[in-house]
Write a protein that holds these residues in place. Sequence first.
Motif, mmCIF file in Angstrom:
data_model
loop_
_atom_site.group_PDB
_atom_site.id
_atom_site.type_symbol
_atom_site.label_atom_id
_atom_site.label_comp_id
_atom_site.label_asym_id
_atom_site.label_seq_id
_atom_site.Cartn_x
_atom_site.Cartn_y
_atom_site.Cartn_z
ATOM 1 N N SER A 1 0.809 -1.218 0.000
ATOM 2 C CA SER A 1 0.000 0.000 0.000
ATOM 3 C C SER A 1 0.846 1.274 0.000
ATOM 4 N N GLY A 2 2.167 1.134 0.068
ATOM 5 C CA GLY A 2 3.063 2.292 0.096
ATOM 6 C C GLY A 2 3.988 2.210 1.293
ATOM 7 N N PRO A 3 4.899 3.181 1.416
ATOM 8 C CA PRO A 3 5.861 3.104 2.509
ATOM 9 C C PRO A 3 5.203 3.330 3.866
ATOM 10 N N ALA A 4 5.705 2.617 4.873
ATOM 11 C CA ALA A 4 5.266 2.795 6.253
ATOM 12 C C ALA A 4 6.492 3.204 7.067
ATOM 13 N N PHE A 5 6.294 4.129 8.002
ATOM 14 C CA PHE A 5 7.389 4.663 8.798
ATOM 15 C C PHE A 5 7.154 4.343 10.266
ATOM 16 N N TYR A 6 8.160 3.753 10.896
ATOM 17 C CA TYR A 6 8.104 3.405 12.311
ATOM 18 C C TYR A 6 9.200 4.194 13.033
ATOM 19 N N VAL A 7 8.796 5.113 13.900
ATOM 20 C CA VAL A 7 9.720 5.973 14.639
ATOM 21 C C VAL A 7 9.902 5.339 16.017
ATOM 22 N N ILE A 8 11.072 4.746 16.247
ATOM 23 C CA ILE A 8 11.276 3.891 17.413
ATOM 24 C C ILE A 8 12.457 4.391 18.245
ATOM 25 N N PRO A 9 12.241 4.624 19.545
ATOM 26 C CA PRO A 9 13.372 4.981 20.408
ATOM 27 C C PRO A 9 14.413 3.860 20.418
ATOM 28 N N PRO B 1 -0.452 -4.648 9.113
ATOM 29 C CA PRO B 1 -1.581 -5.122 9.912
ATOM 30 C C PRO B 1 -2.480 -6.044 9.095
ATOM 31 N N GLY B 2 -2.808 -7.171 9.690
ATOM 32 C CA GLY B 2 -3.685 -8.138 9.035
ATOM 33 C C GLY B 2 -3.004 -9.063 8.056
ATOM 34 N N GLU B 3 -1.694 -8.915 7.861
ATOM 35 C CA GLU B 3 -1.001 -9.726 6.852
ATOM 36 C C GLU B 3 -0.171 -10.862 7.423
ATOM 37 N N HIS B 4 -0.028 -10.969 8.736
ATOM 38 C CA HIS B 4 0.831 -12.020 9.277
ATOM 39 C C HIS B 4 0.221 -13.388 8.961
ATOM 40 N N PRO B 5 1.021 -14.329 8.478
ATOM 41 C CA PRO B 5 0.491 -15.617 8.036
ATOM 42 C C PRO B 5 0.009 -16.531 9.163
ATOM 43 N N GLU C 1 3.901 -1.812 15.964
ATOM 44 C CA GLU C 1 2.819 -0.999 15.400
ATOM 45 C C GLU C 1 2.571 0.281 16.198
ATOM 46 N N GLU C 2 2.807 0.256 17.502
ATOM 47 C CA GLU C 2 2.593 1.448 18.329
ATOM 48 C C GLU C 2 3.513 2.600 17.913
ATOM 49 N N PHE C 3 4.561 2.296 17.151
ATOM 50 C CA PHE C 3 5.510 3.322 16.719
ATOM 51 C C PHE C 3 5.276 3.798 15.283
ATOM 52 N N ARG C 4 4.268 3.262 14.629
ATOM 53 C CA ARG C 4 4.006 3.654 13.242
ATOM 54 C C ARG C 4 3.556 5.112 13.193
ATOM 55 N N ARG D 1 4.874 7.730 14.417
ATOM 56 C CA ARG D 1 4.975 8.426 15.705
ATOM 57 C C ARG D 1 6.022 9.543 15.629
ATOM 58 N N TRP D 2 5.828 10.443 14.693
ATOM 59 C CA TRP D 2 6.746 11.565 14.508
ATOM 60 C C TRP D 2 6.771 12.449 15.750
ATOM 61 N N ASP D 3 5.703 12.414 16.552
ATOM 62 C CA ASP D 3 5.657 13.211 17.784
ATOM 63 C C ASP D 3 6.773 12.836 18.757
ATOM 64 N N LEU D 4 7.302 11.622 18.661
ATOM 65 C CA LEU D 4 8.371 11.208 19.552
ATOM 66 C C LEU D 4 9.658 11.982 19.312
ATOM 67 N N LEU D 5 9.723 12.680 18.186
ATOM 68 C CA LEU D 5 10.917 13.474 17.864
ATOM 69 C C LEU D 5 10.825 14.895 18.391
ATOM 70 N N ARG D 6 9.701 15.282 18.958
ATOM 71 C CA ARG D 6 9.521 16.661 19.462
ATOM 72 C C ARG D 6 10.046 16.813 20.858
#
Length: 147
Positions: free
Chosen positions: A100-108, A121-125, A137-140, A142-147
């Motif tokens: 569906s396009g790029p996904a970004f995960y902002v992770i400490p 989501p929904g694709e795990h076999p 997924e909780e970090f998808r 999450r650009w706010d974590l950089l503020r």
Amino acid sequence: MTPSSSREMGVEKLAGTTAELLVATELLRHGFGASIPVGDTEGYDLISDSGGKLLRIQVKSSSVKTPKGVYRVGFVKGNKKRLYTTQDADMFVAVLSYNSGPAFYVIPLGRVKQHGAFWAPGEHPLPQPKWRVCKYEEFRDRWDLLR
């Protein structure tokens, strides 16, 4: 180094550079400043700037699923498989090339293991409830974590 391994390294480097530019673009879209260090000698790929708060970002990416449908991202430094520390970077941004396009995960930095496994989501076999949602997924977005 054989010509084919040299080409493979070139393809990997290009994919990494593309991911870094995608993250820089997303930073700008979300109102951050974005700086790219010159050279490839630091433990980070980008610097985000949010009103003077500077964070060093290490970008990781994956565009290929394993046969089980999982995107693997290695959160290790170089070929030595050394874990990143706060001496290297402050945050990871993992870029995954979902259908569906790029996904970004902002992770400490402290929230990742040596290898990360992601899936859309929904694709795990495997149908077990604990795998219905990616463990990061909780970090998808999450650009706010950089503020």
